[in-house]
Design a protein around this motif. Structure first.
Motif, mmCIF file in Angstrom:
data_model
loop_
_atom_site.group_PDB
_atom_site.id
_atom_site.type_symbol
_atom_site.label_atom_id
_atom_site.label_comp_id
_atom_site.label_asym_id
_atom_site.label_seq_id
_atom_site.Cartn_x
_atom_site.Cartn_y
_atom_site.Cartn_z
ATOM 1 N N GLU A 97 45.681 60.901 76.236
ATOM 2 C CA GLU A 97 45.961 61.416 77.576
ATOM 3 C C GLU A 97 47.289 62.158 77.641
ATOM 4 O O GLU A 97 47.448 63.092 78.418
ATOM 5 N N ILE A 98 48.258 61.723 76.819
ATOM 6 C CA ILE A 98 49.593 62.322 76.880
ATOM 7 C C ILE A 98 49.705 63.563 76.002
ATOM 8 O O ILE A 98 50.336 64.559 76.378
ATOM 9 N N LYS A 99 49.068 63.526 74.830
ATOM 10 C CA LYS A 99 49.305 64.589 73.855
ATOM 11 C C LYS A 99 48.713 65.932 74.294
ATOM 12 O O LYS A 99 49.312 66.985 74.049
ATOM 13 N N ASN A 100 47.576 65.925 74.945
ATOM 14 C CA ASN A 100 46.963 67.182 75.381
ATOM 15 C C ASN A 100 47.862 67.959 76.352
ATOM 16 O O ASN A 100 48.107 69.158 76.152
ATOM 17 N N PRO A 101 48.373 67.328 77.419
ATOM 18 C CA PRO A 101 49.291 68.069 78.304
ATOM 19 C C PRO A 101 50.566 68.522 77.601
ATOM 20 O O PRO A 101 51.088 69.599 77.912
ATOM 21 N N LEU A 102 51.057 67.738 76.646
ATOM 22 C CA LEU A 102 52.262 68.149 75.929
ATOM 23 C C LEU A 102 52.023 69.447 75.158
ATOM 24 O O LEU A 102 52.897 70.326 75.109
ATOM 25 N N GLY A 103 50.838 69.558 74.551
ATOM 26 C CA GLY A 103 50.518 70.795 73.840
ATOM 27 C C GLY A 103 50.496 71.986 74.782
ATOM 28 O O GLY A 103 50.968 73.084 74.428
ATOM 29 N N GLY A 104 49.964 71.782 75.979
ATOM 30 C CA GLY A 104 49.937 72.856 76.964
ATOM 31 C C GLY A 104 51.329 73.254 77.417
ATOM 32 O O GLY A 104 51.625 74.455 77.569
ATOM 33 N N ILE A 105 52.196 72.282 77.640
ATOM 34 C CA ILE A 105 53.572 72.580 78.075
ATOM 35 C C ILE A 105 54.309 73.362 76.990
ATOM 36 O O ILE A 105 55.017 74.341 77.263
ATOM 37 N N ARG A 106 54.144 72.934 75.737
ATOM 38 C CA ARG A 106 54.833 73.622 74.640
ATOM 39 C C ARG A 106 54.340 75.065 74.498
ATOM 40 O O ARG A 106 55.130 75.997 74.307
ATOM 41 N N GLY A 107 53.025 75.246 74.604
ATOM 42 C CA GLY A 107 52.475 76.590 74.495
ATOM 43 C C GLY A 107 52.965 77.504 75.594
ATOM 44 O O GLY A 107 53.311 78.674 75.350
#
Length: 356
Positions: free
Chosen positions: A139-149
């Motif tokens: 649940e946490i890692k997917n949004p983190l990837g979006g924020i970084r991108g």
């Protein structure tokens, strides 16, 4: 008539702990179950006086049995071995004259069922914590990837150095949180297993701790006869370091006078872990003289994000338990003020049989 070899083989196969002591009350024989119960190797038990473990009244009763031949049984007898307290049912009888002045001592650990329940609870908690960690990580890692991108795209469109600095902070913090999530997930699926010497890992841990915690005295109490085990050295190193560092940090944060850690290794025989019987296992004990574990944390200590320290992440012990579970082992603890012991038990399996 049975030969002495046959008699010894029978005693070795018993699940109850059996000791033979001489007229000095020194151990001259200990079967595998006795070595496991008392947490001492064969060499560590032989010629050891049991008076160090028993109260004066019981020592007097044993001396009386030697002289009169009248045996006895004591229920829930307290034993203290290496500062570890046990409650046992003890039976004593004098052996036949052909053996000279010797006593046969039989010990039954009355805390055994309690220990089995504790192991079941710890393993059930590890399964639950692993599933919780996987769910949180997903649940946490997917949004983190979006924020970084998104931050990377913005950095290409903005020329102002101040904006670039803020975006760099965002990307760095996202990367830090991603690493935290990876730790929460625990371990990679693939492991690299080899024969390894557990004392080498303990010595690496000791060196790391001494460089970071110079004021903590670290004592070693190793059984040099321990065999090698089959496992992933990096994973096991991480588990041992997590437990040891957790203890060291607790000593420092609580400003313990004369802080001390003890690294102890012993062999365990004929034990059951997670419902699976194992003939041999290595038990690593990491003992500290800190204030002990808060009573309210004992049932949840191995869950992710649970910590008894103000600066703790709550991941170290959860990951250590996960590593040991992958090696068919277990992390457990006993704690009271001034003496907390975390034990890592790792079965000794034939090469390639375990699959961390």
């Amino acid at each position: 008539m049975l030969s002495s070899t046959q008699s010894q083989s029978i005693l070795e196969s018993l699940s109850s702990a059996v000791l033979v002591i001489d007229s000095r009350l020194h151990v001259v024989f200990a079967n595998n179950s006795a070595q496991q119960l008392l947490g001492k190797s064969e060499r560590g038990l032989y010629e050891h006086s049991i008076t160090d473990w028993l109260g004066r009244g019981l020592v007097r009763d044993l001396a009386n049995t030697l002289s009169s031949g009248q045996g006895f049984t004591r229920r829930e007898t307290p034993l203290t071995v290496d500062q570890r307290e046990l409650a046992v049912d003890l039976s004593a009888s004098r052996l036949s004259d052909s053996f000279g002045d010797h006593l046969l001592i039989e010990l039954h650990w009355v805390d055994h069922l309690s220990k089995l329940r504790q192991e079941t609870h710890l393993l059930a908690g590890e399964v639950g914590s692993r599933e919780l960690a996987r769910g949180l990580a997903h649940e946490i890692k997917n949004p983190l990837g979006g924020i970084r991108g998104a931050a990377q795209l913005l950095s290409r469109q903005l020329d102002d150095p101040g904006d670039q600095e803020y975006l760099t902070v965002i990307i760095d913090e996202v990367d830090r949180l991603t690493r935290l999530v990876d730790r929460l997930k625990g371990l990679q699926e693939k492991s690299e297993c080899n024969d390894l010497n557990i004392h080498h890992l303990l010595e690496r841990t000791r060196t790391l701790l001494e460089s970071e915690y110079a004021d903590i005295q670290i004592e070693r109490d190793y059984d040099p006869s321990l065999p090698s085990i089959w496992g992933d050295s990096e994973q096991l190193m991480q588990a041992i370091l997590n437990v040891a560092k957790n203890a060291a940090q607790a000593l420092v944060e609580n400003e313990v006078e004369r802080p001390r850690l003890i690294f102890r290794t012993r062999i365990s025989r004929q034990l059951v872990l997670g419902g699976t019987p194992h003939r041999l296992a290595i038990r690593i004990s990491i003992i500290d003289n800190g204030p002990g574990i808060n009573e309210g944390l004992r049932d949840t200590l191995f869950l992710p994000m649970v910590s008894g320290r103000a600066q703790g992440s709550g991941l170290g012990l959860a990951i250590a338990q996960q590593v040991l579970t992958r090696h068919q082992g277990l992390v457990e603890f006993e704690s009271q003020p001034g003496n907390t012991c975390f034990s890592l038990t790792i079965p000794i399996e034939p090469r390639g049989d375990s699959n961390p």
